[in-house]
Design a protein around this motif. Sequence first.
Motif, short mmCIF file in Angstrom:
data_model
loop_
_atom_site.label_atom_id
_atom_site.label_comp_id
_atom_site.label_asym_id
_atom_site.label_seq_id
_atom_site.Cartn_x
_atom_site.Cartn_y
_atom_site.Cartn_z
N ARG A 1 0.98 -1.49 -0.01
CA ARG A 1 0.11 0.01 -0.04
C ARG A 1 0.94 1.35 -0.19
O ARG A 1 1.98 1.37 0.32
N HIS B 1 5.59 -0.46 -1.43
CA HIS B 1 4.92 0.45 -0.58
C HIS B 1 5.43 1.74 -0.84
O HIS B 1 6.22 2.04 -1.56
N ASN C 1 -5.07 7.37 -5.23
CA ASN C 1 -5.62 6.15 -5.57
C ASN C 1 -6.41 6.21 -6.68
O ASN C 1 -6.00 5.09 -7.63
N ASP D 1 -3.45 0.89 -3.84
CA ASP D 1 -4.14 0.86 -2.46
C ASP D 1 -3.55 1.79 -1.46
O ASP D 1 -2.56 1.82 -1.24
N THR D 2 -4.33 2.77 -1.04
CA THR D 2 -3.69 3.95 -0.42
C THR D 2 -4.61 4.01 0.57
O THR D 2 -5.93 4.13 0.90
N ARG D 3 -3.98 4.33 1.85
CA ARG D 3 -4.57 4.86 3.18
C ARG D 3 -3.82 5.89 3.81
O ARG D 3 -2.73 6.30 3.36
#
Length: 335
Positions: free
Chosen positions: A163, A216, A251, A257-259
């Motif tokens: 991510r 990442h 994203n 996939d980004t948080r």
Amino acid sequence: MKKIAVLTSGGDSPGMNAAVRAVVRKAIYEGVEVIGVNRGYAGLIEGDFITLGASAVSDIINRGGTFLRSARCEEFRTKEGRQKAADQLRKEGAEGLVVIGGDGSFTGAMLLTNETGIKTIGVPGTIDNDIACTDDSIGYDTAMNTIIDAITKIRDTASSHERAFVIEAMGRHAGFLTLAAGLAGGAESILVPEIKFNIDEVCDKVQKGYEKGKIHSIILVAEGVEFEGNEFETNRDVNESNAFTIGRIINERTGFDTRVSILGHIQRGGSPTGRDRLLASRLGAAAVDAMLAGETNKMVGLIHNKIEVSDIKDAIEGKKEFDKDLYELANILSI
């Protein structure tokens, strides 16, 4: 001078207790009594004082926050409120006031001196490290290490799940804390208020890193960042913070996939590092020396590892220079 007062004001920062301890013990060593002011300028107006002997500050050098507490005080923003504060100090027999805090706290100290004649000395205490006339302020080093620790832990889960993480750090409109933590923490992108960024370049960096085999990406963002051009306003949801807007755009444009993690007030707490304890001890003692030497409307700071006494007006109005060379180094090392 037989008696002085000390208060902590504004946002708390790790090392404030160590600074109070140094003020108290240095003053007692010089034969001067010390009173502590609870709850900053609000307590000053109300006369909320406590006597501080050497034992009263035992075992606080390792504690975060401020045992004297801090509070906002709208009344102190008025001339009448500042006069009440001066009257309370004189009633208590205090001939000077040491103020530990940031630029807002220093502005209050300067006005108090100019309007009432109360002698004041400022000690810089803010994690933002945005005060001029000192290389570091109390709490900055501890907050930086807190952010670095968070980056290290978030990177573990970012790698596990492949991510990108957008991490928001404190600093208002100053990027000193974010830059230092980002460089030391190995962030791939560091976004600071001093330099407007292009969101396409950030997305491109994430994409290229993935193509090179990175699984990442860490994007460290200061609170007050600004997009280049009108990109930000075009893409921003009014209910989103800057960090969430950045994460959403990454994203959408990269498919990665980004948080988002907002570190928040965790950055202001915790036991101060050895470096912050040392800085606080030196500056607290220096504040007493300056006051006993007859100085007022001054701030004590550390410049090139030497104690310097500056006009508090210069500390408030001066602009601390952002280290663009360090920023460029961070970009080079993040390839």
